[in-house]
Design a protein around this motif. Structure first.
Motif: not given
Length: 210
Positions: A10-16, A68-73, A202-204
């Motif tokens: 999750e932190q990797f995703f946010k930092n990206a 897939s991760f984004a849809c869960s997040y 995109i997903f935000e």
């Protein structure tokens, strides 16, 4: 051995997303993808995304995993994510490794020397992502779908995709160009991080628009 459990995906995703550097034209493309997804959710109630690259071994696999991760997040339960190629090869080992470095865990659920099937999970995962190389029109990929081509070859070789509601061309640099070089891990991680950041972007928008 790399301890993928201790890495915070999750932190990797946010930092990206935070570190994402793209121009206005790229932002407009990402927004157009997001708004089309929103339209499909409102009209059809359910959306399938199919990320397509030539060999379904690197960029399209990264996109499927992060989507897939984004849809869960973002708790977007009406979106399903798939990937495919114009040829089936394998979920390439360097693609697996760069995702492991972002905290994903891979478990082989169907062994094959050429093309194993993986269950891909992370620390807070409930439903693992199924990953393996296949054609974009493989029976595993639910139809109809929004086609998102992630490399120029796939876009050129798929002039008509009969099961696509629409198609977007979202190319990424190919880390394959650096295989077996000193820059291999760095370039795979660059592409991994860019894809994660753009998927977040995109997903935000999707989350805030429905």
């Amino acid at each position: 051995m790399l301890d993928t459990i201790s890495i915070n995906t999750e932190q990797f995703f946010k930092n990206a997303k935070k570190d994402l550097k793209i121009d206005e034209n790229r932002k407009l493309l990402l927004k157009s993808i997001a708004l089309f997804i929103v339209k499909e959710i409102k009209d059809q109630k359910k959306v399938n995304l199919n990320y397509i690259c030539t060999h379904n071994s690197r960029r399209s696999q990264l996109a499927q995993v992060w989507s897939s991760f984004a849809c869960s997040y973002f708790e977007l339960k009406k979106i399903s994510n798939f990937s495919g190629g114009t040829a089936a090869t394998a979920f390439y080992r360097n693609t697996v490794k760069t995702l492991q470095e972002a905290g994903f865990k891979f478990q082989i659920i169907e062994f094959s020397h050429q093309n194993p099937v993986y269950a891909i999970s992370n620390k807070n995962c409930i439903d693992p992502i199924i990953g393996f190389s296949k054609l974009f029109d493989d029976e595993y990929n639910k139809k109809p779908f929004i086609a998102i081509t992630t490399c120029s070859n796939a876009d050129e070789n798929c002039p008509f995709i009969p099961d696509a509601v629409t198609r977007f061309h979202l190319p990424f640099n190919d880390p394959k160009n650096f295989d077996n070089s000193l820059y291999q891990a760095e370039k795979y991680m660059e592409t991994n991080k860019q894809i994660a950041g753009e998927i977040y972007f995109i997903f935000e928008i999707v989350k805030n628009s429905i």
